[in-house]
Design an enzyme around this catalytic site. Sequence first.
Site, PDB file in Angstrom:
ATOM      1  N   GLY A  45       0.827  -1.201   0.000  1.00  0.00           N
ATOM      2  CA  GLY A  45       0.000   0.000   0.000  1.00  0.00           C
ATOM      3  C   GLY A  45       0.855   1.241   0.000  1.00  0.00           C
ATOM      4  O   GLY A  45       1.984   1.235   0.511  1.00  0.00           O
ATOM      5  N   GLN A  50       3.185   9.946   0.720  1.00  0.00           N
ATOM      6  CA  GLN A  50       4.468   9.242   0.883  1.00  0.00           C
ATOM      7  C   GLN A  50       5.423   9.524  -0.286  1.00  0.00           C
ATOM      8  O   GLN A  50       6.616   9.276  -0.194  1.00  0.00           O
ATOM      9  CB  GLN A  50       4.242   7.727   1.030  1.00  0.00           C
ATOM     10  N   CYS A  95       5.643   0.165   7.178  1.00  0.00           N
ATOM     11  CA  CYS A  95       5.339   1.335   6.351  1.00  0.00           C
ATOM     12  C   CYS A  95       6.590   1.720   5.569  1.00  0.00           C
ATOM     13  O   CYS A  95       7.679   1.798   6.150  1.00  0.00           O
ATOM     14  CB  CYS A  95       4.913   2.488   7.266  1.00  0.00           C
ATOM     15  N   LEU A  96       6.432   1.973   4.271  1.00  0.00           N
ATOM     16  CA  LEU A  96       7.593   2.348   3.457  1.00  0.00           C
ATOM     17  C   LEU A  96       8.209   3.665   3.938  1.00  0.00           C
ATOM     18  O   LEU A  96       9.373   3.919   3.669  1.00  0.00           O
ATOM     19  CB  LEU A  96       7.183   2.456   1.980  1.00  0.00           C
ATOM     20  N   HIS A 137      -4.615   1.870   7.610  1.00  0.00           N
ATOM     21  CA  HIS A 137      -3.242   2.387   7.678  1.00  0.00           C
ATOM     22  C   HIS A 137      -3.058   3.521   6.651  1.00  0.00           C
ATOM     23  O   HIS A 137      -2.542   4.594   6.974  1.00  0.00           O
ATOM     24  CB  HIS A 137      -2.263   1.240   7.416  1.00  0.00           C
ATOM     25  N   GLU A 138      -3.512   3.276   5.408  1.00  0.00           N
ATOM     26  CA  GLU A 138      -3.309   4.264   4.334  1.00  0.00           C
ATOM     27  C   GLU A 138      -4.205   5.490   4.531  1.00  0.00           C
ATOM     28  O   GLU A 138      -3.783   6.611   4.259  1.00  0.00           O
ATOM     29  CB  GLU A 138      -3.567   3.628   2.954  1.00  0.00           C
ATOM     30  N   HIS A 141      -2.638   8.027   6.678  1.00  0.00           N
ATOM     31  CA  HIS A 141      -1.646   8.877   5.988  1.00  0.00           C
ATOM     32  C   HIS A 141      -2.316  10.134   5.423  1.00  0.00           C
ATOM     33  O   HIS A 141      -1.727  11.214   5.431  1.00  0.00           O
ATOM     34  CB  HIS A 141      -1.007   8.127   4.816  1.00  0.00           C
TER      35      HIS A 141
HETATM   36  C1  Y12 Z   1       0.010  -4.421   7.205  1.00  0.00           C
HETATM   37  C2  Y12 Z   1       1.105  -4.320   6.450  1.00  0.00           C
HETATM   38  C3  Y12 Z   1       1.317  -3.161   5.732  1.00  0.00           C
HETATM   39  C4  Y12 Z   1       0.421  -2.101   5.773  1.00  0.00           C
HETATM   40  C5  Y12 Z   1       0.592  -0.828   5.031  1.00  0.00           C
HETATM   41  C6  Y12 Z   1       1.418  -0.865   3.802  1.00  0.00           C
HETATM   42  N1  Y12 Z   1       2.799  -1.026   4.140  1.00  0.00           N
HETATM   43  C7  Y12 Z   1       3.734  -1.498   3.282  1.00  0.00           C
HETATM   44  O1  Y12 Z   1       3.406  -1.789   2.154  1.00  0.00           O
HETATM   45  C8  Y12 Z   1       5.107  -1.612   3.784  1.00  0.00           C
HETATM   46  C9  Y12 Z   1       6.052  -2.223   3.105  1.00  0.00           C
HETATM   47  C10 Y12 Z   1       7.458  -2.286   3.462  1.00  0.00           C
HETATM   48  C11 Y12 Z   1       8.338  -2.907   2.595  1.00  0.00           C
HETATM   49  C12 Y12 Z   1       9.695  -2.947   2.838  1.00  0.00           C
HETATM   50  O2  Y12 Z   1      10.581  -3.525   1.954  1.00  0.00           O
HETATM   51  C13 Y12 Z   1      10.951  -4.844   2.105  1.00  0.00           C
HETATM   52  O3  Y12 Z   1      10.506  -5.522   2.987  1.00  0.00           O
HETATM   53  C14 Y12 Z   1      11.892  -5.379   1.110  1.00  0.00           C
HETATM   54  C15 Y12 Z   1      10.202  -2.360   3.972  1.00  0.00           C
HETATM   55  O4  Y12 Z   1      11.593  -2.446   4.056  1.00  0.00           O
HETATM   56  C16 Y12 Z   1      12.363  -1.966   5.045  1.00  0.00           C
HETATM   57  O5  Y12 Z   1      11.883  -1.540   6.038  1.00  0.00           O
HETATM   58  C17 Y12 Z   1      13.807  -1.978   4.851  1.00  0.00           C
HETATM   59  C18 Y12 Z   1       9.340  -1.740   4.859  1.00  0.00           C
HETATM   60  C19 Y12 Z   1       7.967  -1.698   4.602  1.00  0.00           C
HETATM   61  C20 Y12 Z   1      -0.637  -2.238   6.577  1.00  0.00           C
HETATM   62  C21 Y12 Z   1      -0.847  -3.378   7.261  1.00  0.00           C
HETATM   63 CO    CO Z   2       2.422   3.727   5.710  1.00  0.00          CO
END
Ligand code: Y12
Ligand code: CO
Length: 175
Positions: A45, A50, A95-96, A137-138, A141
């Site tokens: 997401g 962001q 969260c990215l 979550h989004e 934001h």
């Molecule tokens: C549950 C899970 C996620 C959400 C909200 C959306 N969040 C994400 O999409 C987060 C993604 C994310 C990806 C990452 O990259 C890798 O894992 C390769 C990341 O990487 C690092 O922290 C280094 C962090 C977050 C809501 C509910």
């Molecule tokens: Co986020």
Amino acid sequence: MKLPVIVYPDKRLKLVSAEVTEFDTDLHSFLNNMYDTMIESNGIGLAAIQVAIPKRILVLCIPNEEGDQNYEDLLEIINPVLSNEKGSIVYQEGCLSVPNFYEDIERHEKVTLNYQDRHGKPQQLEAEGLLSVAIQHELDHLDGKLFIEKLSYTRRKKFEKEYKKLLKSKKKETD
Ligand code: Y12
Ligand code: CO
């Protein structure tokens, strides 16, 4: 095209995003860029703020049972409004914009979402489980809120200490 993702403690993440009024080709290319950014960053997401655009836009692509993210499952959500929140669920969120940090967060288990698609057409969906959590979550934001604001006082303190350390070591790497 992948866009740069801004990270905490960037103050722009605190902005309240504005409603979208124009559903034109500029919006469509921005949505395409948001999709590329989310997928290439391994996200499920992403909210427009962001990538430093304070508009009420988000994209979501929940992986299927095999763990694949299919383009057909992409949700492009504009001007969302949440209702009918029911139950509670605890899910480990990430969260990215807050790299390397994951924590259990309590949210509503089920929600109804009204929104507009890329053409401005009103849509409605019922969500539960991960989709419901990711939507909440989004949506936070769009109101300038991050999931770390839901941590307890002591957990937040610990996070701030660890995160500062991480930023310092990352800065050293690039210097
Ligand atoms: C549950 C899970 C996620 C959400 C909200 C959306 N969040 C994400 O999409 C987060 C993604 C994310 C990806 C990452 O990259 C890798 O894992 C390769 C990341 O990487 C690092 O922290 C280094 C962090 C977050 C809501 C509910
Ligand atoms: Co986020």
